[in-house]
Enzyme design. Structure first.
Site, PDB file in Angstrom:
ATOM      1  N   ASP A  40       0.835  -1.205   0.000  1.00 38.64           N
ATOM      2  CA  ASP A  40       0.000   0.000   0.000  1.00 38.64           C
ATOM      3  C   ASP A  40       0.872   1.258   0.000  1.00 38.64           C
ATOM      4  OD1 ASP A  40       0.799  -0.140   2.616  1.00 38.64           O
ATOM      5  OD2 ASP A  40      -1.214  -0.147   3.483  1.00 38.64           O
ATOM      6  N   SER A  41       2.202   1.081  -0.029  1.00 38.62           N
ATOM      7  CA  SER A  41       3.107   2.207  -0.334  1.00 38.62           C
ATOM      8  C   SER A  41       2.750   2.777  -1.704  1.00 38.62           C
ATOM      9  CB  SER A  41       4.570   1.761  -0.294  1.00 38.62           C
ATOM     10  OG  SER A  41       4.755   0.596  -1.074  1.00 38.62           O
ATOM     11  N   ASP A  79      -1.046  -6.218  -0.327  1.00 39.03           N
ATOM     12  CA  ASP A  79      -1.411  -5.677   0.985  1.00 39.03           C
ATOM     13  C   ASP A  79      -2.915  -5.546   1.156  1.00 39.03           C
ATOM     14  OD1 ASP A  79       0.880  -5.293   2.465  1.00 39.03           O
ATOM     15  OD2 ASP A  79       1.176  -3.214   1.816  1.00 39.03           O
ATOM     16  N   LYS A 107      -0.725  -9.627   2.776  1.00 40.03           N
ATOM     17  CA  LYS A 107      -0.009  -9.126   3.955  1.00 40.03           C
ATOM     18  C   LYS A 107      -0.934  -8.180   4.721  1.00 40.03           C
ATOM     19  CE  LYS A 107       3.539  -6.013   3.543  1.00 40.03           C
ATOM     20  NZ  LYS A 107       3.021  -4.838   4.264  1.00 40.03           N
ATOM     21  N   GLU A 109      -0.926  -5.604   8.513  1.00 40.81           N
ATOM     22  CA  GLU A 109      -0.114  -4.997   9.564  1.00 40.81           C
ATOM     23  C   GLU A 109      -0.691  -5.328  10.939  1.00 40.81           C
ATOM     24  OE1 GLU A 109       0.400  -0.782   8.901  1.00 40.81           O
ATOM     25  OE2 GLU A 109       1.133  -1.111   6.855  1.00 40.81           O
ATOM     26  N   GLU A 176       9.534  -3.821  10.085  1.00 41.17           N
ATOM     27  CA  GLU A 176       9.768  -2.474   9.531  1.00 41.17           C
ATOM     28  C   GLU A 176      10.351  -1.533  10.583  1.00 41.17           C
ATOM     29  OE1 GLU A 176       6.836  -0.868   6.919  1.00 41.17           O
ATOM     30  OE2 GLU A 176       7.882   1.055   6.807  1.00 41.17           O
TER      31      GLU A 176
HETATM   32  O1  KIV Z   1       3.546  -1.089   1.479  1.00 45.65           O
HETATM   33  C1  KIV Z   1       4.707  -1.493   1.410  1.00 45.65           C
HETATM   34  O2  KIV Z   1       5.425  -1.234   0.438  1.00 45.65           O
HETATM   35  C2  KIV Z   1       5.219  -2.285   2.514  1.00 45.65           C
HETATM   36  C3  KIV Z   1       6.684  -2.550   2.548  1.00 45.65           C
HETATM   37  C4  KIV Z   1       7.417  -1.321   2.800  1.00 45.65           C
HETATM   38  C5  KIV Z   1       7.035  -3.623   3.489  1.00 45.65           C
HETATM   39  O3  KIV Z   1       4.481  -2.682   3.358  1.00 45.65           O
END
Ligand code: KIV
Length: 249
Positions: A40-41, A79, A107, A109, A176
């Site tokens: 989600d970056s 994510d 993934k 968090e 992280e």
């Molecule tokens: O969203 C993302 O890119 C991430 C990584 C930085 C681990 O969660």
């Protein structure tokens, strides 16, 4: 997923980078990267939001579909964006939608607080990568991107989080911005691989946001990243060359 544990046992490092579109995913896949994350970056380095809390699930699905078209070999992880896994039921339903979009794993968090969601996703047959330490989806409550696990108490809490997500069925865990000594301890105590980002050299693998690695987001580079190339400069140069060619006919 067993392969990742076996690789940890053999001491083989795992590589992971982000991709949000077809060409980047295909290039990373062809380069031999083990894991490609539609993180989600996305919100920050592609969509121009100030942080990841504004990313919608529709945006995650759209970019997961695009990246999936470029991946033949690597493990594609996507994510679960903020607000999509508040309950185990929501987590399973939305993880399933990411899989339909082409992800092989998802993934989320959270550590001990998210064991219910992790167990439910794994029980539904969807491989789960956990993410502990600095949690970007909580950046507003945290007041910034701060190092986690500097004190002994905080390091112990992170070890407990890591053990909880492993027990719940996660096949790996992202650490992280975790203090390197805490990351080393977690890595030594877990049978599943730790994938570090800004967490020192002792994790079982490393992940970076590709835009940081290739210098494609030059307005901000995290302290722990040394860009390998400077693509933003190449784009600016190409645009100047095009402009000169066009103006000089
Ligand atoms: O969203 C993302 O890119 C991430 C990584 C930085 C681990 O969660």
């Amino acid at each position: 997923m067993e392969d990742f544990r076996a690789r940890k046992r053999r001491g083989e490092r795992i590589t992971a980078l982000t991709a949000y579109d077809y060409p980047t995913a295909r290039l990373l896949d062809e380069s031999g990267i083990d894991i490609i994350l539609v993180g989600d970056s996305l919100g920050m380095v592609v969509l121009g939001y100030p942080d990841t809390t504004l990313v919608s699930f529709e945006e995650m699905l759209h970019h997961t579909r695009a990246a999936a078209r470029g991946v033949k070999r690597a493990l594609l992880v996507a994510d679960l964006s903020i607000g999509t896994y508040d309950t185990p039921e929501m987590a399973v339903a939305n993880a399933g939608r990411l899989v339909e979009a082409g992800a092989a794993a998802v993934k989320l968090e959270g550590g001990a607080s998210h064991v219910g969601q992790i167990e439910a996703i794994v029980r539904a047959g969807i491989p789960l990568m956990a993410h502990i330490g600095m949690l970007p989806q909580s950046v507003r409550e945290e007041g910034g991107y701060k190092v986690k696990g500097r004190s002994a108490a905080e390091a112990e809490r992170l070890v407990a989080d890591a053990q909880a997500v492993e027990k719940a069925g996660a096949f790996s865990v992202v650490l992280e911005i975790v203090a390197p000594e805490a990351a080393r301890q977690i890595t030594a105590r877990l049978p599943i691989p730790t994938i570090g980002i800004g967490s020192g050299n002792d994790c079982d693998g490393q992940i970076l946001v590709t835009h940081d690695l290739i210098g494609l987001y030059p307005w901000f580079t995290p302290k722990f990243v040394s860009p390998a190339v400077h693509v933003a400069e190449d784009i600016r140069r190409a645009a100047r060359i095009f402009t000169e060619r066009t103006r000089s006919r």
